[in-house]
Design an enzyme around this catalytic site. Structure first.
Site, mmCIF file in Angstrom:
data_model
loop_
_atom_site.group_PDB
_atom_site.id
_atom_site.type_symbol
_atom_site.label_atom_id
_atom_site.label_comp_id
_atom_site.label_asym_id
_atom_site.label_seq_id
_atom_site.Cartn_x
_atom_site.Cartn_y
_atom_site.Cartn_z
ATOM 1 N N THR A 167 0.835 -1.196 0.000
ATOM 2 C CA THR A 167 0.000 0.000 0.000
ATOM 3 C C THR A 167 0.873 1.251 0.000
ATOM 4 O O THR A 167 2.066 1.193 -0.310
ATOM 5 C CB THR A 167 -1.013 -0.030 1.169
ATOM 6 O OG1 THR A 167 -1.985 1.009 0.985
ATOM 7 C CG2 THR A 167 -0.328 0.172 2.521
ATOM 8 N N ASN A 168 0.292 2.398 0.343
ATOM 9 C CA ASN A 168 1.013 3.680 0.354
ATOM 10 C C ASN A 168 0.535 4.497 1.551
ATOM 11 O O ASN A 168 -0.288 4.030 2.332
ATOM 12 C CB ASN A 168 0.768 4.419 -0.966
ATOM 13 C CG ASN A 168 -0.707 4.602 -1.221
ATOM 14 O OD1 ASN A 168 -1.398 5.306 -0.496
ATOM 15 N ND2 ASN A 168 -1.223 3.931 -2.240
#
Ligand code: CTP
Ligand code: CA
Length: 224
Positions: free
Chosen positions: A33-34
């Site tokens: 993810t980020n």
């Protein structure tokens, strides 16, 4: 005009907003993810609702309270986001893609937790490209529909954002310098440049995300 007091600027308009960061599973317990928190997208959804719009917020892995009067759909992956955006865009007047979409996902998702092994000191992950949601949806845009993107950049903010306006057929891109900790990902404040399809630009002051959202909604409602 730009007055923030007028609350019906978007009455009867259908607005779709995406927020948060997609999660791309690797196995049952892990994902890529980020740093997106979803705050900017949530603020935009709330500002559009306050302006009288009928708002659908498609949220990727956010932990924020639902904005008042906004329909929220929760999804995880880029491919789920694409499906939901396509379905919602059909009847929408405006799409605002504030979500941080993973550009790549693991090529394979393991059924069971991946175990480390004594002989393997390194591990290589194979990733495959995710669909570009804005590009896909922008290609099917009808006259009168507005498509707005964000550009998250750490270098050459304006040059990179200008390329994205063109390549994704956007009406407007919100250029966001995410190398600065005071603005962008997870911060409560933001400072952006609105870049239009015709090349014109407008830089906002450093202010709260709800204020930036109001400015964006004011600009969009003028274009509707
Ligand atoms: N976006 C999208 N689908 C993707 C990736 C990005 O719709 N698979 C959207 C984002 O929601 C954002 C805009 O495209 O509104 C720009 O995202 P960004 O990550 O800045 O640009 P990319 O086109 O992915 O290019 P790069 O990450 O290589 O700079
Ligand atoms: Ca990207």
């Amino acid at each position: 005009a730009h007055e923030l007091g007028s609350n019906h600027r978007m009455a009867g308009k259908r607005v779709v907003v995406t927020a948060g960061g997609t999660r791309e599973p690797l196995d049952p317990v892990r994902y890529l993810t980020n740093h997106s928190s979803g705050k900017m997208g949530y603020a935009i959804a709330q500002a559009a609702q306050r302006a009288g719009a009928d708002v659908t917020l498609i949220a990727a892995n956010t932990v924020l309270p639902a904005p008042k009067g906004v329909k929220v759909v929760h999804i995880q992956t880029a491919r789920e986001l694409l499906k939901n955006v396509q379905a919602a865009f059909e009847a929408a007047d405006v799409l605002i893609m504030a979500a941080a979409v993973a550009d790549y996902r693991p090529a394979e998702v393991a059924d069971q937790k991946i175990k480390k092994t004594a002989q393997n000191e390194t591990m290589t992950l194979k990733l495959v490209r995710n669909p570009d949601i804005l590009k896909t949806v922008g290609a099917s845009k009808r006259p009168g529909q507005l498509v707005i993107g964000f550009a998250a950049e750490t270098t050459d903010l304006i040059t990179n954002a200008e390329k994205k306006v063109k390549s994704k057929h956007l009406d407007l891109i919100v250029a966001n310098d995410v190398s600065n900790q005071k603005i962008g990902f997870n911060s409560d404040n933001n400072q952006v440049t609105f870049l239009f399809a015709d090349g014109s630009q407008e830089k906002t002051p450093l202010e709260s995300k709800p204020k930036v959202a109001e400015a964006l909604i004011a600009i969009i409602s003028q274009k509707l």
